[in-house]
Design a protein around this motif. Sequence first.
Motif, PDB file in Angstrom:
ATOM      1  N   GLU A1224       0.850  -1.198   0.000  1.00 54.22           N
ATOM      2  CA  GLU A1224       0.000   0.000   0.000  1.00 54.22           C
ATOM      3  C   GLU A1224       0.880   1.241   0.000  1.00 54.22           C
ATOM      4  O   GLU A1224       2.106   1.152   0.075  1.00 54.22           O
ATOM      5  CB  GLU A1224      -0.896   0.008   1.245  1.00 54.22           C
ATOM      6  CG  GLU A1224      -0.116  -0.032   2.551  1.00 54.22           C
ATOM      7  CD  GLU A1224      -1.015   0.033   3.788  1.00 54.22           C
ATOM      8  OE1 GLU A1224      -1.702   1.048   3.950  1.00 54.22           O
ATOM      9  OE2 GLU A1224      -1.001  -0.919   4.580  1.00 54.22           O
ATOM     10  N   ARG A1225       0.226   2.413  -0.061  1.00 58.84           N
ATOM     11  CA  ARG A1225       0.950   3.675   0.041  1.00 58.84           C
ATOM     12  C   ARG A1225       1.626   3.770   1.411  1.00 58.84           C
ATOM     13  O   ARG A1225       1.010   3.407   2.413  1.00 58.84           O
ATOM     14  CB  ARG A1225      -0.059   4.819  -0.096  1.00 58.84           C
ATOM     15  CG  ARG A1225       0.580   6.192   0.084  1.00 58.84           C
ATOM     16  CD  ARG A1225      -0.437   7.270   0.446  1.00 58.84           C
ATOM     17  NE  ARG A1225      -1.454   7.441  -0.581  1.00 58.84           N
ATOM     18  CZ  ARG A1225      -2.414   8.364  -0.507  1.00 58.84           C
ATOM     19  NH1 ARG A1225      -2.474   9.178   0.529  1.00 58.84           N
ATOM     20  NH2 ARG A1225      -3.332   8.464  -1.447  1.00 58.84           N
ATOM     21  N   TYR A1372      -1.744  -1.073  -8.982  1.00 56.28           N
ATOM     22  CA  TYR A1372      -1.548   0.088  -8.098  1.00 56.28           C
ATOM     23  C   TYR A1372      -1.232   1.321  -8.929  1.00 56.28           C
ATOM     24  O   TYR A1372      -0.543   1.238  -9.931  1.00 56.28           O
ATOM     25  CB  TYR A1372      -0.404  -0.159  -7.111  1.00 56.28           C
ATOM     26  CG  TYR A1372      -0.819  -1.062  -5.986  1.00 56.28           C
ATOM     27  CD1 TYR A1372      -1.272  -0.533  -4.784  1.00 56.28           C
ATOM     28  CD2 TYR A1372      -0.803  -2.446  -6.133  1.00 56.28           C
ATOM     29  CE1 TYR A1372      -1.694  -1.358  -3.746  1.00 56.28           C
ATOM     30  CE2 TYR A1372      -1.221  -3.279  -5.112  1.00 56.28           C
ATOM     31  CZ  TYR A1372      -1.664  -2.726  -3.912  1.00 56.28           C
ATOM     32  OH  TYR A1372      -2.095  -3.540  -2.897  1.00 56.28           O
ATOM     33  N   GLY A1396      -1.962   4.434  -4.448  1.00 55.02           N
ATOM     34  CA  GLY A1396      -3.061   3.615  -3.928  1.00 55.02           C
ATOM     35  C   GLY A1396      -3.487   2.560  -4.915  1.00 55.02           C
ATOM     36  O   GLY A1396      -3.062   2.556  -6.073  1.00 55.02           O
ATOM     37  N   GLU A1400      -9.433   0.118  -5.507  1.00 50.05           N
ATOM     38  CA  GLU A1400     -10.068   0.798  -4.373  1.00 50.05           C
ATOM     39  C   GLU A1400     -10.458   2.229  -4.672  1.00 50.05           C
ATOM     40  O   GLU A1400     -11.162   2.851  -3.898  1.00 50.05           O
ATOM     41  CB  GLU A1400      -9.092   0.818  -3.187  1.00 50.05           C
ATOM     42  CG  GLU A1400      -8.842  -0.535  -2.613  1.00 50.05           C
ATOM     43  CD  GLU A1400      -9.048  -0.552  -1.119  1.00 50.05           C
ATOM     44  OE1 GLU A1400      -8.421   0.254  -0.430  1.00 50.05           O
ATOM     45  OE2 GLU A1400      -9.854  -1.360  -0.645  1.00 50.05           O
ATOM     46  N   THR A1401      -9.928   2.809  -5.752  1.00 52.18           N
ATOM     47  CA  THR A1401     -10.199   4.235  -5.974  1.00 52.18           C
ATOM     48  C   THR A1401     -11.689   4.452  -6.193  1.00 52.18           C
ATOM     49  O   THR A1401     -12.395   3.573  -6.694  1.00 52.18           O
ATOM     50  CB  THR A1401      -9.429   4.790  -7.197  1.00 52.18           C
ATOM     51  OG1 THR A1401      -9.749   3.982  -8.316  1.00 52.18           O
ATOM     52  CG2 THR A1401      -7.942   4.787  -6.955  1.00 52.18           C
ATOM     53  N   ARG A1408     -10.829  11.094  -9.589  1.00 53.69           N
ATOM     54  CA  ARG A1408     -10.394   9.868  -8.936  1.00 53.69           C
ATOM     55  C   ARG A1408      -9.974  10.182  -7.500  1.00 53.69           C
ATOM     56  O   ARG A1408      -9.105  11.021  -7.267  1.00 53.69           O
ATOM     57  CB  ARG A1408      -9.215   9.274  -9.699  1.00 53.69           C
ATOM     58  CG  ARG A1408      -8.946   7.824  -9.324  1.00 53.69           C
ATOM     59  CD  ARG A1408      -7.607   7.373  -9.883  1.00 53.69           C
ATOM     60  NE  ARG A1408      -7.487   7.339 -11.336  1.00 53.69           N
ATOM     61  CZ  ARG A1408      -7.994   6.397 -12.115  1.00 53.69           C
ATOM     62  NH1 ARG A1408      -8.697   5.420 -11.592  1.00 53.69           N
ATOM     63  NH2 ARG A1408      -7.799   6.430 -13.416  1.00 53.69           N
ATOM     64  N   HIS A1410      -8.808   8.697  -3.598  1.00 60.55           N
ATOM     65  CA  HIS A1410      -8.228   7.561  -2.884  1.00 60.55           C
ATOM     66  C   HIS A1410      -8.836   7.542  -1.489  1.00 60.55           C
ATOM     67  O   HIS A1410      -8.769   8.550  -0.771  1.00 60.55           O
ATOM     68  CB  HIS A1410      -6.704   7.692  -2.823  1.00 60.55           C
ATOM     69  CG  HIS A1410      -6.095   7.693  -4.189  1.00 60.55           C
ATOM     70  ND1 HIS A1410      -5.753   6.534  -4.851  1.00 60.55           N
ATOM     71  CD2 HIS A1410      -5.848   8.699  -5.064  1.00 60.55           C
ATOM     72  CE1 HIS A1410      -5.295   6.838  -6.057  1.00 60.55           C
ATOM     73  NE2 HIS A1410      -5.343   8.137  -6.203  1.00 60.55           N
TER      74      HIS A1410
END
Length: 1511
Positions: A1224-1225, A1372, A1396, A1400-1401, A1408, A1410
């Motif tokens: 993840e981020r 991603y 991200g 999931e966005t 867009r 996150h």
Amino acid sequence: MADRGVDLSALPKEVRDQLAELDLELSEGDITQKGYEKKRAKLLPPAPSSSSHAPPPSSSSRYRERRARRTHRSGGTRDDRYRSDIHTEAVQAALAKHKEEKMALPMPTKRRSTYVQSPIETRTPPDSSSGSEDETAVRRQSSVVAPQPQVNPNLQSPESWVNHIVQGSSTSSSASSTLSQENSAPPPDVTAVAPPARGPRVDLPSNAVVRGMSRGQSRSSMMETADGVPVSSRVSTKIQQLLNTLKRPKRPPLSDFFTDDAEEIVEVPQPDPNTPKPEGRQIIPVKGEPLGVVSNWPPALQAALARWGATQGKSPALTALDITGKPLYTLTYGKLWSRSVKLAYTLLNKLGTKNEQILKPGDRVALVYPNSDPGMFWVAFYGCLLAEVIPVPIEVPLSRKDAGISQVGFLLGSCGVGLALTSEICLKGLPKTPTGEILQFKGWPRMKWVITDSKYLTKPSKDWQPHIPTANTDPAYIEYKANKEGTVVGVAVSKVAMLTHCQSLTQACNYCEGETLVNVLDFKKDMGLWHGVLTAVMNRIHTISVPYAVMKACPLSWVQRVHIHKARVALVKCRDLHWAMMAHREQRDISLASLRMLIVADGANPWSVSSCDAFLSKFQSHGLKPEVICPCATSPEAMTVAIRRPGVPGAPLPARAILSMGGLSYGVIRVNTEDKNSALTVQDVGHIMPGALMCIVKPDGPPQLCKTDEIGEIIINSRAGGNMYYGLPGLTKNTFEVIPVNANGVPIGEIPFVRSGLLGFVGPGSLIFVVGKIEGLLMVSGRRHNADDLVATALAVEPVKTVYRGRIAVFSVTVFYDERVVIVAEQRPDASEEDSFQWMSRVLQAIDSIHQVGLYCLALVPANTLPKTPLGGIHISDTKQFFLEGNLHPCNILMCPHTCVTNLPKPRQKQPVGVGPASVMVGNLVAGKRIAQAAGRDLGLIEDQDLVRKGVTVGTATCIQLHKRAEKIAAALTEKGSINTGENVVLLYPPGIDLIAAFYGCLYAGCVPVNVRPPHPQNLAATLPTVRMIIDVSKAACILTTQNLMRTLRSKEAAASVNVKTWPTIIDTDDLPRRRPPQIYKPPTAEMIAYLDFSVSTTGMLTGVKISHAAVSALCRSIKLQCELYSSRQIAICLDPYCGLGFVLWCLASVYSGHQSILIPPFELETSLSLWLSTLSQYRIRDTFCSYSVMELCTKGLGTQTDLLKARGVNLSCVRSCVVIAEERPRLALTHSFSKLFKDVGLSSRAVSTAFGSRVNLAICLQGTTGPDPCTVYVDMKSLRHDRVRLVERGAPQSLPLMESGKILPGVRVIIVNPETRGPLGDSHLGEIWVNSPHNASGYYTIYGEESLQADHFNTKLSFGDPHTLWARTGYLGFVKRTELLDASGDRHDALFVVGSLDETLELRGLRYHPIDIETSVSRAHRSIAESAVFTWTNLLVVVSELCGSEQDALDLVPLITNVVLEEHHLIVGVVVIVDPGVIPINSRGEKQRMHLRDSFLADQLDPIYVAYNM
């Protein structure tokens, strides 16, 4: 009341009246049930014993009786300050129009226990005026979270509360029943079964979507969860209702939207060409009649007092009433003079020691006297005038929590007050510290308190006389005033202004010597002071002061005083007229014929008309003449602006103006013709004061003169006005020194005017009309609305069942570049949920219909909980403050952002992407854009190595031990399990050596290991189905596990969740015989599958990827090079060993590189928090790997205990790199806090870094030991939503800090690609990260062998650019930036930033988003928000927040969450769900499972505390 066994008709009239009064008090919440019973028992004769066992009547039936008895005096609950029958009709008509359209608003869902508004028996709120504030505060808290009472059957119909009962039991039963039907059913929500504390972390696939099970199938099952929710689900039907409501057209046309252009500048909506504009000529200043000169007028006000004291000593000056309304004492002019002189002498000569004088003329002194003691105040006020010190009257502070108490401190500070005068009784009542000293109030300067009772004053010597100079421009007194923001300032009035004002009032009101005046107003300020204290003394008037407390006990007292004393003048407010009407019970013996002036102090409020009319109609039969009603307009700065002069009997009454509210909102005067519903009737406030000059100027911008048909602020030039805000020269200039200008901006003269803060216009015959105050002005979308008008409309929506005593506050808050209207009302204790919601939705409709303005928020709070002003009104600025801080604690709330926020940027249309094939052919640098790609250093040749043959200790197993255990397992597999080469075997082990041995055992036997996290023994129902699913999907031939787990798999508890009869062969590896396999399997090619890696993604996808032997070797070599892992090294690993890089580091890397690994299972930290850190210190570890959950555990659990760790000798200075393994981020805030907190135990600030991997490639980035430190950049969030990357400075508005995800591993190349066009992007764009590397996974493990999915994700080519390289898509979004830092080879370093997951966005309004960004904003909104998660459902944004405070904070969060998301992300929240801590599911890597949360929400399994559906 036969039910009480008492015949009421037999009681004397007096007792009956008192009983009726008691009932009224109870119904309005002025008295507690207990107090009511007590007082009632005293009044009634003892009841016969037989009835003592009769059950008390239900509260609702008693309530109905009271209502029936009160029909002749209805509206007790309703505040008739704003009563207007015409307006009520208008509102009803507007609502009737809406009824035809029938608004089906979804009702909020509330957990039954949260706010039980109990029946009246169990709780009536305490009265605000009795008891100390602290006491009420304590009782308040207890009353809000009352235990759930027995639901009174008469109070609510069963249907009304069935909806609210928590369906906890049904949730769990339905969950288990779905599971027992068939094994492939979706696993239930962990949160429905898990304990409320965040239980064991569980990986949950959402509704069993498995990547690789035919694309069509998986998509459809995803859709099932989103839109295919059965309609029976309460949540989804409500959301459907909400969507239907939102589909209705909004009132403002779309032209009001502004476009968010490339520069992201907010444009103001263009004005509508059809708005009415003023058309009259420019106004000419209006002059008052000249101020007459009377020969015997005194040279100063003190001189008048001296004169009356000497010549008319016996003449009464003031009569004070006791609490029952009977005269308490009368102060004569002689007494007033002698006491004032005594006080003046004491102040100047007797306060300090003999030599020093504490007070000098011109010093400021606070006057602190209660409203019930006017005599002491008069003496103190005139004593100060005689001593030439400046009195500053303020309210008596009751507690530290008084509304606005610190603002009063600001006033005292700005006026330089250090001394307070008070009475002995008042001093005793002030809050004290335990040592008996007076409390230091918040924000107050240090004060010296002086008692002014006569016995403490010193009689002056014969030769001492006070100095009485002729009135000059020095300040005489300072009157306090609270402005719109709640700041309290002091308006200084000079001696000459005070005198001139008294003269002009005497002339305007035609006061005569020796008249009697009844004053109901506060004598400390405003009209009560000007008429009742100052002008009264000038004219030797006898004032009868009626305190507020008397009015509460006996509302008719002032009328009785007028009658008894044959008073000529009465000074009242609308509420006093209203109360007198309410209490008026055919008292034939009252006469108001003596009145020549009934001055209505708030007659400038447009809503006073109806009170005046109603009072006149009721009391005309008692001798009240129509022409005596005199409304007036005043303000603290300009003092009296205008007053209607007493009329000549029989003369026609002045006409009224009936204005269009629509016109008023644009600031123009239009007579209402078209829609009688939106009319405002205004009465005049008479003519301007004698000797004054008046203009009307625009309220905002330069003081430009208005046109004749334009509403503006009234400004006054007069000698009788305030002079300045004391001690605040900047504010003073803008208010007291205004020079009006004409349309060309040229000043019209030299003379300065004072702003009055009143909005109005000049009508025919120079009559002044006031339509509102600047303070109550709400500027919404360029239109003006008056708070009082909105209150009146809300009150006209019959609030009797809902609103407590008509207590409604209206204010505006600035959210997203415009003001938004908020209405807060106190709710009656006995109001039902349905009534309240009904009332709120009708208020919405009425205000929309009549004022054409949308409400942003409507909140109901428990009765008596809004902050109060000293006289019991609502303290608006404190209420607003509470609302914005989340301290209002509403019991009902309705947010309507969808309908009132109309200035959002237009939704974005997608633009074509910047870099195309043509530019790529020209070369990599086109218009400053570089193709966004980066690569790690070369991997070198991979020597073909056998993974198993390295000799090294792993934990507590040396190579030989590990090798022997692996051989045993391989033999067991071939013998017991009769497994063929290439078959899949599931490994089910807790973290440890057994797991590693089993893994290598499988490789020896030639089968493919599938590593699975074992089920949690305390939570089988939630965790076992996931295990079952992986076993089924991977088609495992056999399960290797421990004895304990084998028992668990076959237990009764397991049988409740899954079918235990169909497990594949289970082999327990605990006590295997010592056997060797016939031979150790060698894979024929390196492309053969080494193992399968299964994991649940954050979107709830269960995906298994195939990892080949070649990929394993390449990955291990890459990690060895990056981290310099030599055989002499020790590394510590605190990670779950079940998938991804965690598994690689745990099982493979140390065997490959030959270093020693210390393995720390993360669950051990739950019992021994410091285990990981103390291990690092003990073994002097240089390199360690952990997960975010481990880091969070340490930060939260050990952050405060660094001293303790130090004492234990923990020292982390040895740690060179601490890498967080994640997909993840990077969580910047968490890594920063971790570094900061453990800096004290030697952790280097450069040590912490992150890694990044994904399903298609388990390790793309990993911060190595060499190379530059990870860099952080700040990107513009608005650009990011457009998929563009714009770097900004730290601290820039809307900036988002992002940290590099670690250095790209050797042998890895990444490129940023547009996910739609599959073309490479420039480095200023956000796109999907594609990766090419020898350790990419070979593909998804599919059951049906559908290869298209695999080809799409694993072997993809760019649509243009380099058409030959095969890439894998990570799923991603990220970007590459070339930094100023140099890497090992001396080139500039390319950093990869992960933003991200693409899945999931949220795509909202064409942009867009996150989820993590919105969640970060939400978590900052209030201290009680522990964790939050967002997802969309049918284009509505749903925010779920965990509440870590008390449940009474739950509804406070709704507006704060809505505000912050609108302000920071320009999005309107559709649904706000408040849940208990631990409800948001989190997987083992510490990632939120938002899709799973969404499914639980839609299946109604969250058991929320509150669900708000924003309109």
